[in-house]
Design an enzyme around this catalytic site. Structure first.
Site, PDB file in Angstrom:
ATOM      1  CD  GLU A 331      -2.641  -1.358   2.540  1.00  0.00           C
ATOM      2  OE1 GLU A 331      -3.823  -1.538   2.285  1.00  0.00           O
ATOM      3  OE2 GLU A 331      -2.208  -1.195   3.696  1.00  0.00           O
ATOM      4  CB  CYS A 415      -8.618   1.753   7.549  1.00  0.00           C
ATOM      5  SG  CYS A 415      -8.123   1.120   5.943  1.00  0.00           S
TER       6      CYS A 415
HETATM    7  O1  FUB Z   1      -3.338  -0.891   9.068  1.00  0.00           O
HETATM    8  C1  FUB Z   1      -4.420  -0.023   9.366  1.00  0.00           C
HETATM    9  C2  FUB Z   1      -4.946   0.546   8.092  1.00  0.00           C
HETATM   10  O2  FUB Z   1      -5.363  -0.552   7.255  1.00  0.00           O
HETATM   11  C3  FUB Z   1      -3.953   1.289   7.247  1.00  0.00           C
HETATM   12  O3  FUB Z   1      -3.871   2.636   7.515  1.00  0.00           O
HETATM   13  C4  FUB Z   1      -4.449   1.022   5.901  1.00  0.00           C
HETATM   14  O4  FUB Z   1      -3.532   1.326   4.888  1.00  0.00           O
HETATM   15  C5  FUB Z   1      -4.809  -0.420   5.957  1.00  0.00           C
HETATM   16  O5  FUB Z   1      -3.671  -1.213   5.829  1.00  0.00           O
HETATM   17 ZN    ZN Z   2      -8.037   2.949   4.476  1.00  0.00          ZN
END
Ligand code: FUB
Ligand code: ZN
Length: 655
Positions: A331, A415
């Site tokens: 990501e 999230c």
């Molecule tokens: O790991 C917590 C949240 O979930 C992150 O900020 C997002 O990118 C996703 O991985």
């Molecule tokens: Zn998110």
């Protein structure tokens, strides 16, 4: 005398604490969002309303249905059963609660407040006597979900123990400010005190795997004035890239597999980082925290890092939609110019974090270029994350789709939906700001705002159809005639600058210049740092007319961006457009347009809640943020350009 290293930090802290007492920090302050009442018809007004009426209740329901709230009840001993879901699910509940607190600041709702109080009492019961809170461990310490270390904070690489509570601090501060009640704040402070004892006083060389707690700690510091929370935030920033990376892992085997400190921006001490790397949300939360701590303490190296990584992002790591974090793997930010369209990750949370970061940079510098990035991100990459109905979400936001993508009501990693529910109610915060004897008008959208400039009350009335139309009428009503400087933002796109870098340019920059009239008389347009400054003694009813011509702009990317070569994207005002198969048929992904193709804007009141579409070459382009609201659809933002221009085409009109 030259102070170095530790001494410089200590000195900065001392000055920072004194400056806190004098209410320093960012020299420009945002106006509280609840002071800005948007017209419900306006785009921002509609998004705020939908968040309050639909998104927040929907998210609470989903949190109940997916066991996220039950996890707290189980940890509190009120319910039996195992922990459900992922180790960071507590954070989702906190983010929804934060959004709910903001919604209470906009609109009183006794039922919602009672619901919050009940939930807070469960959270209080779930909290361990020493302040620890992490239901993933507390429900059943012998049955831990994957990613959780065997002991408290033993696997910070991935446990999210500190990330979760960072979101709790933000929610607790929001609820305290909304209601004046300390029930949630007490829980947060008890937890923060424990973290302070264990990490700061215990001199534990560690830092959170996922940044967030730093922002929350600064908020606790601001609301309590207790320096220890600021110190702890700074300690975590300081440790990153300095403490051994191995200490972040409970198991040697995990360390061997995941030994990539760049993923969490731990490859170098933060002061030496110059490139945006790794997981985008982590990175942008950290850059925001560097600015918070750096501005309060005056520790300049943190601020220098923030400037450098911003430059790195806008020079080659941001999409035309404002989306960032192009890689699915990790990501993460990619290499410069590594911006694939179909595979673009562009997590919605990364767009939200990008808005946080750019807003802080503006508050620090007063420069409009940060608002240009903020506005581009907001109206495109960010708003695309939520359906017009407010209860469907995108996690990733690519710039091309083969028609398989659809917004979903929820995700097992939720999230993004929950981040949207805490972000959207606060939209008003991005529209005005005040400095020393000055008022900044930073974004446009029909609203009425009650502000204070130099401690005196000023009402501002704004009439506009922005972002669909570039005419903005602003009336100023100071309680009594008042001398101050009004800074009117002239967006970069209106001055012919697509991005504050050479990454994107307009093939046909606007021919007409913006104009500004004050009480009916045109005033010279001297733009400095993206603003026109108007200095005068303001009288009730003073009227500004801003006209931002909105031609259809054709955007080109630098040739290094492989996926955009030989293509253009369309933009009008701050809004980026896309082509969907629902309007243009199933062959849309293959369609090209002549070089001098003509697109004309048309307001469609009954389409997608009222939008301007662009029509030309037998094609219709709709705002990117509205895509996939009419079922699944093929989509692309960048369209190929035929080598040879059509001979009989008309020149592009100025507007
Ligand atoms: O790991 C917590 C949240 O979930 C992150 O900020 C997002 O990118 C996703 O991985
Ligand atoms: Zn998110």
């Amino acid at each position: 005398m030259r102070l170095k290293g530790e001494a410089l930090r200590k000195f900065a802290f001392f000055v920072g604490f004194l400056s806190f007492l004098c209410a320093a920090g960012y020299p420009i302050k945002p106006v509280e969002f609840y002071r800005v009442k948007f017209s419900p018809k306006s785009l921002p007004g509609n998004r705020v309303q939908v968040a309050i009426d639909v998104t927040i209740p929907h998210n609470f329901r989903m949190a109940e249905q997916t066991g996220r709230i039950a996890n707290f009840e189980k940890a509190a001993g009120l319910k039996k059963g195992d922990f459900e879901g992922r180790r960071y699910n507590d954070s989702d509940v906190f983010k929804i609660m934060e959004g709910a607190a903001y919604s209470l600041m906009i609109k009183k709702d006794p039922n919602l407040e009672a619901y919050m109080d009940r939930l807070i009492s469960v959270i209080a019961k779930a909290q361990a006597p020493d302040g620890y809170l992490y239901t993933a461990r507390q429900v059943n310490p012998r049955k831990l979900p994957p990613g959780t270390g065997p002991r408290r904070w033993s696997n910070l690489f991935t446990s999210h123990e500190l990330y979760n509570v960072g979101h709790m601090y933000e929610a607790a501060v929001a609820y305290y400010l909304a209601t004046g009640k300390k029930n949630f704040l007490k829980i947060a402070l008890k937890n923060a005190d424990l973290i302070y004892r264990v990490f700061y006083q215990g001199r534990r060389c560690a830092y959170p795997g996922h940044q967030e707690v730093e922002i929350g700690l600064v908020k606790l510091y601001r609301v309590t004035g207790r320096e220890k929370y600021l110190k702890l935030a700074d300690y975590f920033l300081h440790n990153r890239g300095r403490c051994p990376f191995r200490a972040m892992f409970a198991r040697e085997s995990d360390f061997r597999v995941y030994n990539d400190p760049r993923y969490m921006q731990a490859h170098l001490p933060v002061e030496r980082q110059r490139e945006a790397v790794g997981h985008a949300v982590r990175a942008l939360y950290m850059y925001s925290a560097l600015l918070d701590v750096g501005t309060i303490t005056g520790y300049r190296p943190y601020i220098e890092t923030a400037f450098a990584v911003w430059k790195d992002i806008v020079s080659g790591k941001i999409y035309i939609t404002g989306g960032v974090g192009s890689l699915t793997e990790g990501e993460a930010f990619g290499r410069p110019f590594q911006l694939p369209n179909k595979e673009a990750y562009c997590e919605t949370c990364a767009s939200i974090a990008n808005v946080f970061f750019n807003h802080r940079l503006f508050l620090l510098t007063g420069h409009g270029k940060y608002l240009d990035v903020l506005e581009r991100t907001l109206y495109n990459g960010l708003l695309a994350g939520i359906s017009l109905s407010g209860n469907r979400f995108f996690y990733v936001n690519p710039l091309e789709s083969d028609g398989k993508l659809e917004r979903k009501p929820w995700y097992s990693c939720a999230c993004c939906p929950t981040n949207l529910s805490r972000f959207l109610p606060t939209l008003g915060r991005y529209f005005y700001a005040t400095g020393k004897n000055s008022l900044y008008i930073t974004l446009y959208g029909e609203n009425s705002a009650q502000l204070e400039v130099s401690g005196k009350r000023v009402r501002v009335e704004e009439k506009t159809l922005y972002p669909w139309d570039g005419r903005v009428e602003i009336k100023i009503f100071p309680e009594k005639p008042l001398d101050f400087s009004l800074y009117l933002r002239i967006p970069g796109w209106a001055s012919g600058k697509a991005t504050p870098s050479s990454l994107y340019t307009f093939a046909n920059p606007p021919q007409q210049k913006p104009t500004v009239k004050l009480n009916g008389r045109k005033i010279p347009l001297e733009i400095k740092k993206g603003f026109l400054k108007i200095e005068r003694k303001w009288q009730a009813g003073d009227r500004i007319e801003l006209f931002l011509p909105m031609p259809v702009l054709k955007v080109k990317a630098r040739p290094e961006v492989k996926d955009d070569r030989g293509k253009i994207a369309l933009q009008r005002g701050p809004v980026v457009y896309c082509f969907e198969s629902v309007d243009n048929g199933p062959k849309i992904l293959k369609r090209k347009v002549p070089k001098n193709a003509l697109f004309v804007p048309k307001y469609e009141p009954d389409l997608l809640e009222g939008v301007v579409v662009l029509k030309g070459e037998g094609l219709t382009a709709v705002p990117y943020y509205t895509w996939a609201n009419r079922g699944k659809s093929l989509m692309k933002v960048w369209i190929g350009v035929k080598e040879r221009a059509r001979r009989d085409s008309n020149p592009q009109p100025a507007d």
